[in-house]
Design a protein around this motif. Structure first.
Motif, PDB file in Angstrom:
ATOM      1  N   ALA A  32       0.837  -1.193   0.000  1.00 28.47           N
ATOM      2  CA  ALA A  32       0.000   0.000   0.000  1.00 28.47           C
ATOM      3  C   ALA A  32       0.872   1.242   0.000  1.00 28.47           C
ATOM      4  CB  ALA A  32      -0.907  -0.028   1.220  1.00 28.47           C
ATOM      5  N   ALA A  33       0.218   2.394   0.048  1.00 29.78           N
ATOM      6  CA  ALA A  33       0.954   3.659   0.043  1.00 29.78           C
ATOM      7  C   ALA A  33       1.950   3.742   1.194  1.00 29.78           C
ATOM      8  CB  ALA A  33      -0.035   4.811   0.104  1.00 29.78           C
ATOM      9  N   SER A  34       1.680   3.037   2.272  1.00 33.92           N
ATOM     10  CA  SER A  34       2.585   3.023   3.418  1.00 33.92           C
ATOM     11  C   SER A  34       3.892   2.302   3.120  1.00 33.92           C
ATOM     12  CB  SER A  34       1.903   2.333   4.603  1.00 33.92           C
ATOM     13  OG  SER A  34       1.621   0.983   4.282  1.00 33.92           O
ATOM     14  N   GLY A  35       3.927   1.552   2.001  1.00 25.77           N
ATOM     15  CA  GLY A  35       5.092   0.738   1.693  1.00 25.77           C
ATOM     16  C   GLY A  35       5.096  -0.584   2.418  1.00 25.77           C
ATOM     17  N   CYS A  36       3.997  -0.911   3.085  1.00 28.15           N
ATOM     18  CA  CYS A  36       3.921  -2.147   3.864  1.00 28.15           C
ATOM     19  C   CYS A  36       3.357  -3.264   3.005  1.00 28.15           C
ATOM     20  CB  CYS A  36       3.052  -1.938   5.101  1.00 28.15           C
ATOM     21  SG  CYS A  36       3.290  -3.221   6.367  1.00 28.15           S
ATOM     22  N   GLY A  37       4.086  -4.352   2.899  1.00 28.62           N
ATOM     23  CA  GLY A  37       3.650  -5.504   2.127  1.00 28.62           C
ATOM     24  C   GLY A  37       4.816  -6.450   1.930  1.00 28.62           C
ATOM     25  N   ALA A  47       3.633 -16.900   6.197  1.00 25.55           N
ATOM     26  CA  ALA A  47       4.377 -15.674   6.480  1.00 25.55           C
ATOM     27  C   ALA A  47       3.748 -14.489   5.759  1.00 25.55           C
ATOM     28  CB  ALA A  47       5.831 -15.843   6.063  1.00 25.55           C
ATOM     29  N   GLU A  48       3.327 -14.692   4.528  1.00 30.02           N
ATOM     30  CA  GLU A  48       2.694 -13.605   3.778  1.00 30.02           C
ATOM     31  C   GLU A  48       1.364 -13.204   4.397  1.00 30.02           C
ATOM     32  OE1 GLU A  48       2.577 -14.662  -0.348  1.00 30.02           O
ATOM     33  OE2 GLU A  48       4.740 -14.311  -0.617  1.00 30.02           O
ATOM     34  N   ARG A  49       0.639 -14.169   4.942  1.00 31.22           N
ATOM     35  CA  ARG A  49      -0.616 -13.822   5.640  1.00 31.22           C
ATOM     36  C   ARG A  49      -0.330 -13.002   6.893  1.00 31.22           C
ATOM     37  NH1 ARG A  49      -1.903 -19.289   4.415  1.00 31.22           N
ATOM     38  NH2 ARG A  49      -1.505 -19.931   6.587  1.00 31.22           N
ATOM     39  N   ALA A  50       0.748 -13.351   7.611  1.00 29.98           N
ATOM     40  CA  ALA A  50       1.110 -12.585   8.806  1.00 29.98           C
ATOM     41  C   ALA A  50       1.481 -11.156   8.432  1.00 29.98           C
ATOM     42  CB  ALA A  50       2.273 -13.267   9.531  1.00 29.98           C
ATOM     43  N   ILE A  51       2.222 -10.990   7.353  1.00 31.12           N
ATOM     44  CA  ILE A  51       2.585  -9.655   6.889  1.00 31.12           C
ATOM     45  C   ILE A  51       1.330  -8.871   6.523  1.00 31.12           C
ATOM     46  CG2 ILE A  51       3.669  -8.391   4.983  1.00 31.12           C
ATOM     47  CD1 ILE A  51       5.904 -10.491   5.051  1.00 31.12           C
ATOM     48  N   ALA A  52       0.411  -9.509   5.819  1.00 28.90           N
ATOM     49  CA  ALA A  52      -0.827  -8.820   5.424  1.00 28.90           C
ATOM     50  C   ALA A  52      -1.599  -8.338   6.652  1.00 28.90           C
ATOM     51  CB  ALA A  52      -1.692  -9.750   4.579  1.00 28.90           C
ATOM     52  N   ALA A  53      -1.634  -9.159   7.708  1.00 22.55           N
ATOM     53  CA  ALA A  53      -2.361  -8.772   8.926  1.00 22.55           C
ATOM     54  C   ALA A  53      -1.686  -7.590   9.607  1.00 22.55           C
ATOM     55  CB  ALA A  53      -2.443  -9.962   9.882  1.00 22.55           C
ATOM     56  N   CYS A  55       0.321  -5.374   8.161  1.00 25.83           N
ATOM     57  CA  CYS A  55       0.249  -4.195   7.292  1.00 25.83           C
ATOM     58  C   CYS A  55      -1.142  -3.567   7.310  1.00 25.83           C
ATOM     59  CB  CYS A  55       0.656  -4.565   5.872  1.00 25.83           C
ATOM     60  SG  CYS A  55       2.430  -4.890   5.703  1.00 25.83           S
ATOM     61  N   ALA A  56      -2.169  -4.370   7.495  1.00 24.53           N
ATOM     62  CA  ALA A  56      -3.519  -3.807   7.602  1.00 24.53           C
ATOM     63  C   ALA A  56      -3.612  -2.877   8.805  1.00 24.53           C
ATOM     64  CB  ALA A  56      -4.546  -4.935   7.715  1.00 24.53           C
ATOM     65  N   GLN A  57      -2.890  -3.201   9.874  1.00 23.27           N
ATOM     66  CA  GLN A  57      -2.880  -2.335  11.044  1.00 23.27           C
ATOM     67  C   GLN A  57      -2.072  -1.059  10.790  1.00 23.27           C
ATOM     68  OE1 GLN A  57      -4.682  -2.868  13.902  1.00 23.27           O
ATOM     69  NE2 GLN A  57      -5.548  -4.580  12.748  1.00 23.27           N
ATOM     70  N   HIS A 177       2.724   5.777  15.417  1.00 25.14           N
ATOM     71  CA  HIS A 177       1.855   4.743  14.872  1.00 25.14           C
ATOM     72  C   HIS A 177       2.707   3.554  14.430  1.00 25.14           C
ATOM     73  CE1 HIS A 177      -1.677   7.402  14.799  1.00 25.14           C
ATOM     74  NE2 HIS A 177      -0.835   8.363  14.424  1.00 25.14           N
ATOM     75  N   LEU A 178       2.086   2.418  14.210  1.00 19.47           N
ATOM     76  CA  LEU A 178       2.799   1.291  13.620  1.00 19.47           C
ATOM     77  C   LEU A 178       3.400   1.753  12.303  1.00 19.47           C
ATOM     78  CD1 LEU A 178       0.285  -1.635  14.248  1.00 19.47           C
ATOM     79  CD2 LEU A 178       1.860  -0.520  15.836  1.00 19.47           C
ATOM     80  N   MET A 179       4.563   1.213  11.946  1.00 15.81           N
ATOM     81  CA  MET A 179       5.287   1.784  10.813  1.00 15.81           C
ATOM     82  C   MET A 179       6.123   0.747  10.067  1.00 15.81           C
ATOM     83  SD  MET A 179       8.414   3.724  12.842  1.00 15.81           S
ATOM     84  CE  MET A 179       7.306   4.554  13.983  1.00 15.81           C
ATOM     85  N   VAL A 180       6.559   1.166   8.873  1.00  7.17           N
ATOM     86  CA  VAL A 180       7.548   0.421   8.100  1.00  7.17           C
ATOM     87  C   VAL A 180       8.872   1.152   8.245  1.00  7.17           C
ATOM     88  CG1 VAL A 180       8.259  -0.314   5.798  1.00  7.17           C
ATOM     89  CG2 VAL A 180       5.861  -0.470   6.477  1.00  7.17           C
ATOM     90  N   SER A 181       9.940   0.407   8.540  1.00  4.39           N
ATOM     91  CA  SER A 181      11.251   1.003   8.790  1.00  4.39           C
ATOM     92  C   SER A 181      12.326   0.231   8.036  1.00  4.39           C
ATOM     93  CB  SER A 181      11.594   0.962  10.282  1.00  4.39           C
ATOM     94  OG  SER A 181      10.563   1.464  11.084  1.00  4.39           O
TER      95      SER A 181
END
Length: 283
Positions: A32-37, A47-53, A55-57, A177-181
């Motif tokens: 998404a725009a957040s770069g989370c995925g 593992a991909e399902r865990a990432i999706a969960a 990233c939704a947050q 907030h939760l973030m991508v780093s």
């Protein structure tokens, strides 16, 4: 007329096939725009399902809250004031996760059960480890969904989920907030673990007691590795007769080797007989 009907029917069938095909071979959703995925190939479907969960947050703008995510069930909870961090003063008003609360939730959503309940240390030392990686190995062997831990063997204070391409999703600190780093490899980066969401392999037992230390050798005078705060699931590789220990009304000379901790503990604090059933003798 029959010929025209046949052609139209064929076209409708082809059109329906085109509509159906992408769903049958659907790839992970783009970040998404957040770069989370998922940012690299190779991770498992779990593992991909865990990432999706997770990233939704992130995309929902969920807060970091100290102690958040550690309720009776996985999910966001109101946090607590961290006495060491003035920025946490509003955490009791914010619904969210701390670092291990987010990891717990993400993998519970993936596996359908609460497989990583606990703090960062318990999650890193999980008996569900499929593989482990040292800090010296960097990100080269990592796959999306691996857990990155920070701290020391005695105190792992932070954990995050690897996305690939040198990025991770995390609940970092109060006031954010939760973030991508970017993955932080310097400082106190400790290593990573790959989670097995299937059946646990090996001999798994429960500890009892509080503040029970594991040791670098089967001796009470050996160096400390990690203290179990309370009852914990552990994987035992083997056991041996070594130093006699008397504690809490029990005496035993049997010690168990715990491969996930690379450490020993007296069998006194492992639920079961003094000599554990089915566990081989250490070479």
């Amino acid at each position: 007329m029959l010929r025209r009907t046949g052609i139209i029917g064929t076209l409708i069938g082809v059109f329906a096939l085109l509509l159906w095909t992408p769903a049958a071979v659907a790839a992970p959703a783009a970040p998404a725009a957040s770069g989370c995925g998922v940012l690299a190939p190779g991770g498992s479907a779990a593992a991909e399902r865990a990432i999706a969960a997770a990233c939704a947050q992130v995309d929902a703008g969920t807060w970091y809250t100290w102690g958040g995510g550690h309720g009776d069930r996985p999910g966001a909870t109101y946090g607590q004031v961290d006495p060491t961090d003035p920025a946490s003063e509003h955490d009791p008003e914010r619904l969210g996760f701390d670092c291990s609360g987010l990891v717990r939730y993400a993998y519970a959503q993936s596996a359908g059960s609460d497989i990583l309940n606990g703090d960062a240390s318990r999650q890193y030392y999980t008996p569900r480890a499929a593989a482990r990686f040292t800090a010296a190995q960097g990100t080269a062997p990592l796959l999306p969904g691996d857990l990155l831990a920070y701290g020391t063997s005695v105190d792992l204070h932070h954990i995050a989920i690897y996305l690939g391409a040198g990025r991770m999703v995390e609940a970092k600190q109060s006031g954010t907030h939760l973030m991508v780093s970017d993955v932080r490899l310097g400082g106190d980066y400790f290593g990573a673990v790959r989670v097995n969401t299937g059946a646990v392999t090996g001999h798994v037992f429960q500890t009892w007691g509080t503040g029970v230390w594991t040791k670098t050798a089967p001796s009470v005078s050996a160096g400390r590795v990690y203290a179990f705060p309370d009852a914990t699931s552990i994987r035992v590789e083997c056991q041996k007769h070594a130093e006699v220990v008397t504690s809490d009304g029990y005496t035993n000379d049997a010690w168990a080797y715990l491969p996930d901790y690379k450490a020993w503990m007296t069998n006194i604090y492992i639920k079961g007989p003094a000599w554990l059933d089915g566990v081989p003798t250490c070479a």
